[in-house]
Design a protein around this motif. Structure first.
Motif, PDB file in Angstrom:
ATOM      1  N   SER A 108       0.843  -1.205   0.000  1.00 16.51           N
ATOM      2  CA  SER A 108       0.000   0.000   0.000  1.00 16.51           C
ATOM      3  C   SER A 108       0.875   1.250   0.000  1.00 16.51           C
ATOM      4  N   LEU A 109       1.896   1.241   0.847  1.00 15.39           N
ATOM      5  CA  LEU A 109       2.806   2.392   0.879  1.00 15.39           C
ATOM      6  C   LEU A 109       3.515   2.547  -0.463  1.00 15.39           C
ATOM      7  N   ALA A 110       3.913   1.414  -1.041  1.00 16.15           N
ATOM      8  CA  ALA A 110       4.592   1.468  -2.342  1.00 16.15           C
ATOM      9  C   ALA A 110       3.655   2.075  -3.384  1.00 16.15           C
ATOM     10  N   TYR A 111       2.369   1.692  -3.328  1.00 15.70           N
ATOM     11  CA  TYR A 111       1.434   2.242  -4.318  1.00 15.70           C
ATOM     12  C   TYR A 111       1.262   3.749  -4.126  1.00 15.70           C
ATOM     13  N   LEU A 112       1.190   4.174  -2.873  1.00 20.30           N
ATOM     14  CA  LEU A 112       1.021   5.617  -2.630  1.00 20.30           C
ATOM     15  C   LEU A 112       2.237   6.392  -3.109  1.00 20.30           C
ATOM     16  N   VAL A 113       3.424   5.806  -2.941  1.00 21.51           N
ATOM     17  CA  VAL A 113       4.643   6.454  -3.455  1.00 21.51           C
ATOM     18  C   VAL A 113       4.587   6.523  -4.982  1.00 21.51           C
ATOM     19  N   LEU A 114       4.187   5.419  -5.616  1.00 22.36           N
ATOM     20  CA  LEU A 114       4.066   5.407  -7.079  1.00 22.36           C
ATOM     21  C   LEU A 114       3.043   6.441  -7.541  1.00 22.36           C
ATOM     22  N   SER A 115       1.946   6.527  -6.820  1.00 24.33           N
ATOM     23  CA  SER A 115       0.896   7.473  -7.180  1.00 24.33           C
ATOM     24  C   SER A 115       1.406   8.907  -7.068  1.00 24.33           C
ATOM     25  N   TRP A 116       2.165   9.176  -6.007  1.00 25.56           N
ATOM     26  CA  TRP A 116       2.764  10.508  -5.838  1.00 25.56           C
ATOM     27  C   TRP A 116       3.745  10.797  -6.983  1.00 25.56           C
ATOM     28  N   ALA A 117       4.558   9.788  -7.330  1.00 22.97           N
ATOM     29  CA  ALA A 117       5.530   9.968  -8.422  1.00 22.97           C
ATOM     30  C   ALA A 117       4.811  10.224  -9.740  1.00 22.97           C
ATOM     31  N   LEU A 118       3.672   9.560  -9.936  1.00 21.40           N
ATOM     32  CA  LEU A 118       2.884   9.800 -11.153  1.00 21.40           C
ATOM     33  C   LEU A 118       2.356  11.227 -11.168  1.00 21.40           C
ATOM     34  N   ARG A 119       1.840  11.664 -10.030  1.00 24.62           N
ATOM     35  CA  ARG A 119       1.296  13.025  -9.967  1.00 24.62           C
ATOM     36  C   ARG A 119       2.372  14.064 -10.212  1.00 24.62           C
ATOM     37  N   CYS A 120       3.575  13.805  -9.707  1.00 29.15           N
ATOM     38  CA  CYS A 120       4.701  14.741  -9.889  1.00 29.15           C
ATOM     39  C   CYS A 120       5.259  14.702 -11.304  1.00 29.15           C
ATOM     40  N   GLY A 121       4.903  13.698 -12.059  1.00 20.92           N
ATOM     41  CA  GLY A 121       5.475  13.580 -13.408  1.00 20.92           C
ATOM     42  C   GLY A 121       6.818  12.871 -13.410  1.00 20.92           C
ATOM     43  N   MET A 122       7.212  12.294 -12.280  1.00 22.66           N
ATOM     44  CA  MET A 122       8.482  11.552 -12.268  1.00 22.66           C
ATOM     45  C   MET A 122       8.373  10.314 -13.141  1.00 22.66           C
ATOM     46  N   ILE A 123       7.202   9.696 -13.120  1.00 20.96           N
ATOM     47  CA  ILE A 123       6.963   8.518 -13.954  1.00 20.96           C
ATOM     48  C   ILE A 123       5.637   8.718 -14.691  1.00 20.96           C
ATOM     49  N   VAL A 124       5.435   7.973 -15.732  1.00 19.50           N
ATOM     50  CA  VAL A 124       4.149   7.998 -16.434  1.00 19.50           C
ATOM     51  C   VAL A 124       3.738   6.555 -16.719  1.00 19.50           C
ATOM     52  N   ALA A 125       2.419   6.350 -16.752  1.00 19.52           N
ATOM     53  CA  ALA A 125       1.914   5.007 -17.039  1.00 19.52           C
ATOM     54  C   ALA A 125       1.149   5.047 -18.351  1.00 19.52           C
ATOM     55  N   ALA A 126       1.271   3.982 -19.120  1.00 17.31           N
ATOM     56  CA  ALA A 126       0.579   3.896 -20.403  1.00 17.31           C
ATOM     57  C   ALA A 126      -0.924   4.044 -20.152  1.00 17.31           C
ATOM     58  N   PRO A 127      -1.688   4.705 -20.987  1.00 17.40           N
ATOM     59  CA  PRO A 127      -1.301   5.157 -22.325  1.00 17.40           C
ATOM     60  C   PRO A 127      -0.624   6.521 -22.353  1.00 17.40           C
ATOM     61  N   ASP A 128      -0.323   7.102 -21.187  1.00 14.37           N
ATOM     62  CA  ASP A 128       0.344   8.406 -21.193  1.00 14.37           C
ATOM     63  C   ASP A 128       1.810   8.247 -21.564  1.00 14.37           C
ATOM     64  N   HIS A 129       2.449   9.356 -21.763  1.00 13.85           N
ATOM     65  CA  HIS A 129       3.817   9.370 -22.268  1.00 13.85           C
ATOM     66  C   HIS A 129       4.442  10.668 -21.772  1.00 13.85           C
ATOM     67  N   GLN A 130       5.722  10.691 -21.550  1.00 13.54           N
ATOM     68  CA  GLN A 130       6.353  11.933 -21.092  1.00 13.54           C
ATOM     69  C   GLN A 130       6.386  12.998 -22.187  1.00 13.54           C
ATOM     70  N   HIS A 131       6.286  12.582 -23.412  1.00 15.23           N
ATOM     71  CA  HIS A 131       6.364  13.519 -24.542  1.00 15.23           C
ATOM     72  C   HIS A 131       7.607  14.405 -24.444  1.00 15.23           C
ATOM     73  N   PHE A 132       8.726  13.756 -24.278  1.00 16.80           N
ATOM     74  CA  PHE A 132       9.976  14.526 -24.245  1.00 16.80           C
ATOM     75  C   PHE A 132      10.173  15.232 -25.584  1.00 16.80           C
ATOM     76  N   LEU A 133      10.374  16.508 -25.512  1.00 22.68           N
ATOM     77  CA  LEU A 133      10.719  17.262 -26.728  1.00 22.68           C
ATOM     78  C   LEU A 133      12.120  17.846 -26.566  1.00 22.68           C
ATOM     79  N   ASP A 134      12.780  17.442 -25.503  1.00 23.02           N
ATOM     80  CA  ASP A 134      14.114  17.893 -25.101  1.00 23.02           C
ATOM     81  C   ASP A 134      14.184  19.416 -24.924  1.00 23.02           C
TER      82      ASP A 134
END
Lengths: 505, 175
Positions: free
Chosen positions: B149-175
């Protein structure tokens, strides 16, 4: 046998706290200079799998790799503040100690029989490690295996770090040396190519950090004084004394980091001297490894390069000269006006037009991987003539030791990122005469080299990092000493920044 | 030629008229500061791996909850009902996550929080710890509900911060 904690193991443990913490911090400094990780050897903008920067590059304007670096805090990286050269110096100084320590440790493990502390001698160890994992998850403390100094899960995890993670980080580090990677280019491709190796090296760093993140809390859970005492005194009979000494040791390591960071930012040249004493004796040996690669302009997957990796995606790491002479050359397509001068300490100084260079080259080309010192890579097919062939034509006089290459580029005038000075590089004769040291005048069978990549003629030094492959070449001079030119360090970045002329690593 | 040299235009994004069109821009740096917060420097673009990781963590929560519910050691009164609810929600989450491309990770937060609440409830009740008479395996599985549960909340926070993205989303790096 009683495995215990022999004195050499305890010393190695303490030294590795210093080495690995220095390697992690200096490694982050190196990462900061090109904070993007890729899977493809062609580092096409926008295709990285990870970025470690808050900088967004200009979206509709040409930018150079030099401006893609990130300013990491000196509290995180060594030394921080965009000092790639100094970060590299510390990485290589530390890696000298780290690898030496690991080799000695490995030999001692073998000859003393202490390898048993890391290598499971029975499948039961894996079963027991599963039980130990369950015990930890149940918030209880598993007991050491019979005859061992720690439990089976500890045995496997320490064994992984010492015998798998460490050799992997050494291997992937070694193959980031352009000299090694381009001499053993088949192994480079076997390992997945330059960017996969770079990514794996970074993941090794993550592995060490993750190990410490688990190891340290467990030390506290098992009993800080008890556990640290074993690593200081070899036993836990006097845990307070051992714990206090270990804590003082840790404080010393932190103080060392603070002092070294401040010293580096204050006196980079002193660090350079230290680097030259420690690193050059072994890095000079790499001159015995000339580049011998020939790529097929494809990814390691064998797929055709395609539009994404065409010449315009061969990254530019500098700004073309802005003199009227160079612009006039460009306007006239270089062909009739450009003349390469080759002179200095030679019997037959000469000048060569591009047509003459093309005739002398007789169709020779090499398809090679560019190793930028910052981290990007691109594959290009370069048509040109080997410097060795040109040297044979001009015949260096006895005593000639180095070849100096001068560019049309003046850094302060042409590139806002840097301060003044003509861009030049020099190579020792051994590097100049390497088979793949080339004077190139064509890229990717698409005609002349683009201006951003060094038109009309540039140098290719495939055993060195990219900045030494001088672009916009104006003249070549054979000399009998390079140390009297400008600051005497052998090149623009060597003079004005903190980069060794030996860029084989 | 402009579109060839502009990763943004090639990706159909037009920055013309903004400072980032021609200059590098530093994001997330507060006024008076030199650098952004540490985690802002981390951006991982592995959408499918991240999606699988998220699904796996919820599957662990669901599996562990089911295991605790099936054991004879009820953490507190009616805990079994709550555990089966979490398990059912987790199973639904995993099925939707694997069979569709819906953006479901927000729905994982209530599952993780519910699991966390049950764990906290167990602290006040008779949670299956070793010192409460449970076996090592039961205690490990019980604690797994907390850790996952704690791991999921950390992942969820990282998703909200944009540290990670989950499909179908994408970081859309344009450099």
């Amino acid at each position: 046998m009683d495995l215990g904690f022999p004195w050499w193991l305890r010393i190695e443990h303490f030294l590795n706290i210093i080495f690995i913490s220095f390697l992690v911090r200096s490694g982050l400094e190196i990462l900061a200079t090109y904070p993007k990780l890729y899977r493809s050897q062609h580092t096409v903008p926008g295709t990285s799998w990870a970025k470690f920067t808050v900088q967004q590059e200009p979206k509709h304007k040409y930018y150079t790799v030099g401006g893609e670096d990130s300013d990491y805090s000196p509290r995180i990286s060594l030394p921080g503040q965009r000092q790639l050269g100094l970060g590299r110096y510390w990485h290589f100084i530390t890696v000298t100690g780290f690898i030496t320590c690991w080799i000695i440790y490995f030999i001692l493990l073998l000859v003393t029989g202490q390898w048993r502390r890391y290598v499971p001698t029975s499948w039961d160890t894996f079963t027991q490690a599963g039980h130990d994992m369950l015990a930890y998850l149940a918030f209880t403390m598993p007991h050491p295996t019979d005859g061992m100094v720690f439990n089976a899960l500890q045995q496997l995890s320490y064994g992984f770090v010492v015998l798998i993670l460490t050799p992997l980080v050494i291997l992937t580090g070694a193959f980031q040396s352009p000299a090694i990677a381009n001499h053993f280019s088949r192994i480079t491709r076997l390992l997945g190519g330059r960017q996969v190796i770079r990514s794996t090296h970074f993941l090794c760093l993550v592995g060490y950090v993750a190990f410490f993140a688990v190891h340290l809390p467990l030390v506290f859970l098992h009993g800080y004084l008890h556990e640290t005492s074993k690593m200081v005194l070899g036993h836990s009979n006097n845990p307070v004394l051992g714990g206090v000494i270990f804590t003082l040791g840790l404080a010393l390591v932190i103080a060392l980091h603070v002092v070294v960071t401040r010293w580096t930012l204050a006196d980079g040249r002193a660090v350079e001297k230290l680097h030259n004493r420690i690193v050059r004796p072994w890095s000079n040996l790499l001159y015995k490894l000339p580049a011998r690669m020939h790529y097929d302009r494809s990814n390691i997957t064998g797929k055709d390069v395609g539009l994404d990796n065409a010449t315009h995606n061969f990254r530019g790491s500098g700004r073309p000269p802005e003199t009227p002479e160079y612009l006039a050359l460009m306007a006239n397509c270089y062909e009739d006006d450009y003349v390469l001068e080759i002179g200095g300490y030679v019997e037959h100084p000469m000048t060569l037009t591009i047509a003459e260079l093309r005739e002398l080259a007789a169709g020779h080309s090499q398809t090679t991987l560019h190793h930028c010192v910052q981290g990007f890579s691109s594959i290009g097919r370069w048509r040109g003539i080997a410097v060795a062939d040109l040297l044979d034509l001009v015949k260096p006089l006895p005593g000639a030791t180095d070849v100096v290459y001068t560019s049309f580029q003046n850094m302060g005038r042409d590139d806002a990122l840097y301060e003044g000075g003509t861009y030049y590089e020099s190579t020792p004769m051994v590097e100049a005469r390497m088979p793949q040291t080339l004077i190139a005048f064509e890229l990717n069978d698409e005609g002349e080299i683009p201006a951003k990549n060094g038109a009309p003629v540039r140098l290719r030094l495939e055993s060195s990092t990219g900045f030494r492959s001088l672009k916009w070449l104006e003249r070549i001079e054979v000399v009998n000493r390079y140390d009297i030119i400008l600051e005497g360090r052998g090149g623009y970045f060597e003079d004005t920044d903190f980069f060794d002329r030996n860029q084989l690593i | 030629m402009e579109d060839e040299n502009s990763p943004a235009l090639r990706a159909g994004v037009d920055f013309r008229g903004t400072p980032n069109a021609t200059q590098p821009v530093l994001e997330h740096i507060k006024p008076g500061k030199k650098r952004a917060p540490f985690w802002r420097y981390i951006r991982i673009n592995l959408p499918r791996t991240t999606r699988l990781l998220i699904i796996a963590v919820i599957a662990v929560i669901g599996g562990a909850s089911a295991s605790v519910a099936l054991s004879n050691h009820e953490p507190f009164l009616y805990a079994t009902h709550a555990l089966w609810s979490v398990c059912g929600a987790a199973a639904l989450f995993v099925a939707v996550g694997l069979l569709t491309s819906a953006r479901i990770w927000k729905w994982g937060v209530p599952i993780a929080l519910s699991s966390l609440l049950i764990y906290l409830g167990g602290l006040l009740g008779n949670a299956p710890y070793v010192w409460n008479g449970a076996s090592v395996v039961s205690a490990a599985i019980w604690n797994l509900t907390l850790l996952a549960s704690l791991a999921y909340l950390v992942l969820s926070w990282a998703l909200r911060c944009g540290m990670i993205v989950a499909a179908p989303d994408h970081q859309h790096f344009l450099d």
